[in-house]
Structures are given as C-alpha cells and as structure tokens.
Design an enzyme around this catalytic site. Sequence first.
Site, PDB file in Angstrom:
ATOM      1  N   ALA A  34       0.867  -1.181   0.000  1.00 17.59           N
ATOM      2  CA  ALA A  34       0.000   0.000   0.000  1.00 17.59           C
ATOM      3  C   ALA A  34       0.904   1.231   0.000  1.00 17.59           C
ATOM      4  CB  ALA A  34      -0.960  -0.001   1.182  1.00 17.59           C
ATOM      5  N   HIS A  36       3.190   4.548  -0.584  1.00 11.88           N
ATOM      6  CA  HIS A  36       2.961   5.989  -0.754  1.00 11.88           C
ATOM      7  C   HIS A  36       4.323   6.666  -0.844  1.00 11.88           C
ATOM      8  CE1 HIS A  36       4.002   6.056   3.483  1.00 11.88           C
ATOM      9  NE2 HIS A  36       2.987   5.248   3.758  1.00 11.88           N
ATOM     10  N   HIS A  39       7.182   5.646   1.558  1.00 11.33           N
ATOM     11  CA  HIS A  39       7.950   4.459   1.184  1.00 11.33           C
ATOM     12  C   HIS A  39       8.928   4.794   0.047  1.00 11.33           C
ATOM     13  CE1 HIS A  39       4.083   2.443   2.636  1.00 11.33           C
ATOM     14  NE2 HIS A  39       4.984   1.884   3.404  1.00 11.33           N
ATOM     15  N   GLN A 156      10.101   1.167  16.405  1.00 10.25           N
ATOM     16  CA  GLN A 156      10.459   0.000  15.595  1.00 10.25           C
ATOM     17  C   GLN A 156      11.913   0.093  15.144  1.00 10.25           C
ATOM     18  OE1 GLN A 156       7.870  -1.724  12.374  1.00 10.25           O
ATOM     19  NE2 GLN A 156       9.206  -0.548  11.052  1.00 10.25           N
ATOM     20  N   MET A 187       2.624  10.656   6.298  1.00 12.50           N
ATOM     21  CA  MET A 187       2.071   9.709   5.316  1.00 12.50           C
ATOM     22  C   MET A 187       2.000   8.319   5.935  1.00 12.50           C
ATOM     23  SD  MET A 187       3.973  10.872   1.873  1.00 12.50           S
ATOM     24  CE  MET A 187       3.712  12.532   1.239  1.00 12.50           C
ATOM     25  N   SER A 188       0.920   7.611   5.644  1.00 13.88           N
ATOM     26  CA  SER A 188       0.737   6.271   6.198  1.00 13.88           C
ATOM     27  C   SER A 188      -0.252   5.498   5.335  1.00 13.88           C
ATOM     28  CB  SER A 188       0.172   6.380   7.621  1.00 13.88           C
ATOM     29  OG  SER A 188      -0.315   5.117   8.042  1.00 13.88           O
ATOM     30  N   SER A 189      -0.016   4.205   5.203  1.00 10.84           N
ATOM     31  CA  SER A 189      -0.967   3.362   4.464  1.00 10.84           C
ATOM     32  C   SER A 189      -2.325   3.397   5.139  1.00 10.84           C
ATOM     33  CB  SER A 189      -0.464   1.918   4.409  1.00 10.84           C
ATOM     34  OG  SER A 189       0.843   1.885   3.887  1.00 10.84           O
TER      35      SER A 189
HETATM   36  P1  AMP Z   1       4.953  -0.078   6.487  1.00 10.05           P
HETATM   37  O1  AMP Z   1       4.623  -0.448   5.097  1.00 10.05           O
HETATM   38  O2  AMP Z   1       3.956   0.801   7.147  1.00 10.05           O
HETATM   39  O3  AMP Z   1       5.370  -1.271   7.322  1.00 10.05           O
HETATM   40  O4  AMP Z   1       6.256   0.811   6.389  1.00 10.05           O
HETATM   41  C1  AMP Z   1       7.405   0.333   5.737  1.00 10.05           C
HETATM   42  C2  AMP Z   1       8.537   1.267   6.033  1.00 10.05           C
HETATM   43  O5  AMP Z   1       8.204   2.572   5.551  1.00 10.05           O
HETATM   44  C3  AMP Z   1       8.825   1.414   7.539  1.00 10.05           C
HETATM   45  O6  AMP Z   1      10.230   1.472   7.733  1.00 10.05           O
HETATM   46  C4  AMP Z   1       8.158   2.731   7.869  1.00 10.05           C
HETATM   47  O7  AMP Z   1       8.744   3.379   8.972  1.00 10.05           O
HETATM   48  C5  AMP Z   1       8.390   3.503   6.600  1.00 10.05           C
HETATM   49  N1  AMP Z   1       7.418   4.600   6.472  1.00 10.05           N
HETATM   50  C6  AMP Z   1       6.070   4.519   6.538  1.00 10.05           C
HETATM   51  N2  AMP Z   1       5.520   5.748   6.442  1.00 10.05           N
HETATM   52  C7  AMP Z   1       6.550   6.621   6.324  1.00 10.05           C
HETATM   53  C8  AMP Z   1       6.634   8.040   6.213  1.00 10.05           C
HETATM   54  N3  AMP Z   1       5.553   8.818   6.206  1.00 10.05           N
HETATM   55  N4  AMP Z   1       7.874   8.597   6.109  1.00 10.05           N
HETATM   56  C9  AMP Z   1       8.981   7.813   6.130  1.00 10.05           C
HETATM   57  N5  AMP Z   1       8.971   6.477   6.243  1.00 10.05           N
HETATM   58  C10 AMP Z   1       7.767   5.886   6.341  1.00 10.05           C
END
Ligand code: AMP
Length: 289
Positions: A34, A36, A39, A156, A187-189
């Site tokens: 997912a 954005h 990532h 984490q 930003m977040s999924s």
């Molecule tokens: P996730 O897919 O949510 O597990 O995130 C995968 C990686 O992307 C993790 O290392 C998160 O910390 C990083 N990540 C997610 N959102 C952001 C963001 N807004 N800015 C920077 N890194 C991010």
Amino acid sequence: MPLTTVHTVADLRATVAKWRADGLRVALVPTMGALHDGHISLTKLARTHADRVIVSVFVNPTQFGPNEDFSAYPRTLPNDQKLLDEAGVDLCFAPSVDEMYPDGFATKVHVDGAMTNVLCGAARPGHFDGVAQVVTKLLLQALPDCAIFGQKDYQQLMVIHRFCADLNIPVEVIGADIMREDDGLAMSSRNRYLTSREREIAPILNRVLTDITQKAATGANIGPLLAKGREAILSAGFDPIEYLEIRDAHTLDLVTQTVMKPARIFVAARLGKARLIDNQAIRPANIAG
Ligand code: AMP
C-alpha cells in the site's frame, strides 16, 4: 531496467547472488505495501547507499494482534509494482504467507526489555516480536549491505537496531526522515481508512506535536504542555489517545519534567477506524545534536 518481481526466497537469493558476483552493493527496504511517497522516499535513500534496491512487500500476520486490521490491511500489489518501477527500484520481493511461514514453522524472535514494553509495545502485545521475526527473516533471506527503515516508526527502528546488534546480523540499519503531506500529516498506508471529514481533522496531531516540541526544547515544564496537547487532540475528535509522551531519543526512557537531552515526542491516537501514530525530535535549545 524495468522492475522484476519475485515471490520465493530461492528467486530472491538467485538475483542477489548475481549482483554479488558483479561486486554490487545491495539495499533492502522492507514494507507492507500500500505504498505511498513515504515508502518511495526510503527507496531514494536506499539508492544513495547501494547499486541495487530491493523492496519487500509483505503484510506480516505475526505482527498484528487478534483484534487488529490484518485482514482489512490494504493490499495493492499491482499499484505498488507500478510505483516501484517508476521509482527505479530493481526488485520487488512479494512472498506469500506460506513462503514466509511454511508448515512446521516454530521460531520466535523476542526482544526483551523496556524498549519493547512501552508506547506501541504496551498497546500491542507481541507486536515487536512479530516485527523482529519478519525483519530477521527478510534480512537473512536477502542479506543486503544495508536496510532502510522510516523514523515514522521510530520505536520499531530502535528495536531493529537492538536485535541486529544483539544477533550480529551483518546489515547496516539506516533510519529515514518522516515524509508528510503538505498539511503536516505523516504519510501512512492507514490514512486511507480516514473519511474526508477525518482527513481534515488528522493534521492536528502533528500541529500539537510541533507546538509541544518548540516549547519543550526551550525548557518548559512538560506536564502542562502534554495536558494541553491531550485536550486539543481529544476535542478535535480523536478517541482514545493511546499515548502522548516524551521519551529519551536513545533509551526511550520516560521524560517527566523538562527536556535536557535529545528526546522525542510520541503520539498514538484513534480517529474513526484509523489508529494514527506520529513522532518528532526534541533537541534542547542549549545543546547541539
Ligand atoms: P509499512 O509499510 O507501514 O510497514 O512501512 C514500511 C517502512 O516505511 C517502515 O520502515 C516505515 O517506517 C516507513 N514509512 C512509513 N511511512 C513513512 C513516512 N511517512 N515517512 C517515512 N517512512 C515511512
């Protein structure tokens, strides 16, 4: 070169072996998909550290609690592949749950200590063990030179530093800045769970963190600052606030009076269906760093 996608550890290893034979440096960016721009920023950072960039896309069941959003978590692999291709990523590793956890799988990775019991660890028992388990596997499967993780998930990142050091995993762990929308929302999924009304409310979280950070950095007593911040977040419509705390940037020990050393403010709060998290560095004005 267009993006290649592999689904098995054997294919991942065969690709990495070819790169190794050519003397190339390899970076891994683990994700749950997912994707954005947050990532994508990690893949750009990865590119500055390596000749080849792998992004793993795997929604890891072992880091979700029984009442969490594992089944509902967005899975958008074709779009993820498009974004990775546009970003110039070399390889997407998208294993199935069976490939990662075949029948008979029995090994846990438990990270002990205060660092995993606080913040998200307190609210999500077992979450960081699941993260440690899957990240250990991904690092051993790909054996990259370096792996990039976002400070968005700052706790984490600290936990990953800990177990990589403890287990002598020969991978450099690199933290990346938090990418934000124009209005400051991290930003977040999970932002896609927000209704349009909630999406308007959500940036208050970052505004509160910024306000507290500025005042705490100049020596203000943090008790009243946090109380006021909680009030602002609740009255905007978040409910409940899981935590709003200031902690030491390295040990994650709780800071209760004033900020004298590099610290970090952390928040987790629910807005409708979404559990949002954010954090910011607090650097006391009287010290460098
Ligand atoms: P996730 O897919 O949510 O597990 O995130 C995968 C990686 O992307 C993790 O290392 C998160 O910390 C990083 N990540 C997610 N959102 C952001 C963001 N807004 N800015 C920077 N890194 C991010």
